[in-house]
Design a protein around this motif. Structure first.
Motif, short mmCIF file in Angstrom:
data_model
loop_
_atom_site.label_atom_id
_atom_site.label_comp_id
_atom_site.label_asym_id
_atom_site.label_seq_id
_atom_site.Cartn_x
_atom_site.Cartn_y
_atom_site.Cartn_z
N THR A 193 0.86 -1.17 0.00
CA THR A 193 0.00 0.00 0.00
C THR A 193 0.90 1.23 0.00
O THR A 193 1.79 1.35 0.84
N LEU A 194 0.68 2.10 -0.96
CA LEU A 194 1.40 3.37 -1.03
C LEU A 194 0.46 4.44 -0.49
O LEU A 194 -0.58 4.71 -1.08
N TYR A 195 0.82 5.02 0.65
CA TYR A 195 -0.07 5.97 1.32
C TYR A 195 0.11 7.38 0.76
O TYR A 195 1.19 7.74 0.28
N ALA A 196 -0.96 8.17 0.83
CA ALA A 196 -0.94 9.55 0.36
C ALA A 196 0.21 10.28 1.03
O ALA A 196 0.49 10.09 2.22
N ASP A 197 0.88 11.13 0.24
CA ASP A 197 2.05 11.83 0.76
C ASP A 197 1.99 13.34 0.58
O ASP A 197 3.00 14.03 0.64
N GLY A 198 0.81 13.87 0.32
CA GLY A 198 0.68 15.31 0.10
C GLY A 198 0.76 15.67 -1.36
O GLY A 198 0.25 16.70 -1.78
N GLU A 199 1.41 14.85 -2.16
CA GLU A 199 1.49 15.08 -3.61
C GLU A 199 0.68 14.03 -4.37
O GLU A 199 -0.02 14.35 -5.32
N ASN A 200 0.77 12.78 -3.95
CA ASN A 200 0.05 11.68 -4.60
C ASN A 200 -0.94 11.07 -3.63
O ASN A 200 -0.67 10.96 -2.43
N GLU A 201 -2.08 10.64 -4.15
CA GLU A 201 -3.07 9.95 -3.33
C GLU A 201 -2.66 8.50 -3.14
O GLU A 201 -1.80 7.98 -3.83
N SER A 202 -3.28 7.82 -2.21
CA SER A 202 -2.99 6.42 -1.92
C SER A 202 -3.32 5.53 -3.11
O SER A 202 -4.24 5.81 -3.89
N CYS A 203 -2.57 4.44 -3.25
CA CYS A 203 -2.87 3.39 -4.21
C CYS A 203 -2.32 2.08 -3.64
O CYS A 203 -1.54 2.09 -2.68
N ILE A 204 -2.76 0.97 -4.20
CA ILE A 204 -2.34 -0.34 -3.71
C ILE A 204 -1.80 -1.17 -4.87
O ILE A 204 -2.47 -1.32 -5.89
N ASN A 205 -0.59 -1.68 -4.70
CA ASN A 205 0.02 -2.57 -5.69
C ASN A 205 -0.40 -4.00 -5.38
O ASN A 205 -0.31 -4.44 -4.24
N MET A 206 -0.83 -4.73 -6.44
CA MET A 206 -1.31 -6.10 -6.27
C MET A 206 -0.81 -6.98 -7.40
O MET A 206 -0.23 -6.48 -8.37
N GLN A 207 -1.06 -8.28 -7.28
CA GLN A 207 -0.81 -9.24 -8.34
C GLN A 207 -2.06 -10.07 -8.55
O GLN A 207 -2.75 -10.42 -7.58
N ASP A 208 -2.34 -10.42 -9.82
CA ASP A 208 -3.48 -11.30 -10.09
C ASP A 208 -3.10 -12.74 -9.78
O ASP A 208 -2.02 -13.02 -9.26
N ILE A 209 -3.95 -13.68 -10.11
CA ILE A 209 -3.75 -15.07 -9.74
C ILE A 209 -2.60 -15.75 -10.47
O ILE A 209 -2.20 -16.85 -10.08
N GLU A 210 -2.04 -15.10 -11.50
CA GLU A 210 -0.86 -15.64 -12.18
C GLU A 210 0.38 -14.78 -11.95
O GLU A 210 1.40 -14.97 -12.59
N GLY A 211 0.28 -13.80 -11.05
CA GLY A 211 1.44 -12.99 -10.70
C GLY A 211 1.62 -11.72 -11.50
O GLY A 211 2.61 -11.02 -11.34
N ASN A 212 0.66 -11.36 -12.36
CA ASN A 212 0.75 -10.11 -13.11
C ASN A 212 0.41 -8.94 -12.20
O ASN A 212 -0.61 -8.96 -11.52
N GLU A 213 1.27 -7.92 -12.20
CA GLU A 213 1.05 -6.78 -11.33
C GLU A 213 -0.08 -5.90 -11.86
O GLU A 213 -0.27 -5.77 -13.07
N PHE A 214 -0.81 -5.29 -10.93
CA PHE A 214 -1.78 -4.26 -11.26
C PHE A 214 -1.92 -3.35 -10.06
O PHE A 214 -1.44 -3.66 -8.97
N CYS A 215 -2.51 -2.20 -10.27
CA CYS A 215 -2.68 -1.22 -9.20
C CYS A 215 -4.16 -0.93 -8.96
O CYS A 215 -4.93 -0.85 -9.91
N LEU A 216 -4.51 -0.78 -7.71
CA LEU A 216 -5.81 -0.20 -7.35
C LEU A 216 -5.52 1.27 -7.10
O LEU A 216 -4.68 1.60 -6.27
N ASP A 217 -6.19 2.12 -7.84
CA ASP A 217 -5.99 3.55 -7.59
C ASP A 217 -7.30 4.30 -7.69
O ASP A 217 -8.32 3.74 -7.94
#
Length: 144
Positions: A120-144
């Motif tokens: 989880t990348l938390y808001a830092d005053g410049e960017n809002e929070s987002c979450i880095n994840m992997q699907d069931i085969e290991g491909n990365e994606f982001c929740l933003d």
């Protein structure tokens, strides 16, 4: 020359129908109807001789707004970080704690489907929070 208006996203994978089912749950997409006499595409594919099993499987946005996603079977597994990834826009328009709560709830839903929470990348005053994840085969994606 006319500009291209539509595109398809293609993901390499080991199990196209299984990965398509996962992404349908994530994105609210749909797969084509299963052939008569089968309760799932996986059951249909298993009924075919190995040499006749499809190497592609697609899902699409039922509203027609989002791109079609195609999953293609490849012999090699994922080895390094993706050069391209999907951003799943779960928190669009939200900020601060409200955004983080929505992202965390969606993360929990996706983990229950088999995704992996990486960071989880938390808001830092410049960017809002987002979450880095992997699907069931290991491909990365982001929740933003």
């Amino acid at each position: 020359m006319a500009a291209i208006k539509e595109f398809q996203v293609t993901l390499d994978c080991a199990e196209p129908a299984r990965l398509a089912a996962f992404w349908c749950e994530v994105l609210g997409y749909v797969t084509p109807p299963t052939p008569e006499g089968f309760d799932s595409w996986e059951a249909y594919h298993r009924s075919l001789p190995p040499g006749e099993r499809p190497v592609y499987f697609a899902c699409s946005d039922p509203t027609g707004k989002g791109p079609r996603v195609l999953f293609q079977r490849v012999p090699e597994g994922k080895v390094v970080k993706n050069r391209v990834h999907l951003d799943v826009r779960a928190g669009t328009g939200l900020v601060g704690d409200e955004r983080l709560a929505v992202l965390e709830a969606e993360c929990a839903r996706l983990v229950a489907l088999g995704a992996t929470h990486l960071k989880t990348l938390y808001a830092d005053g410049e960017n809002e929070s987002c979450i880095n994840m992997q699907d069931i085969e290991g491909n990365e994606f982001c929740l933003d």
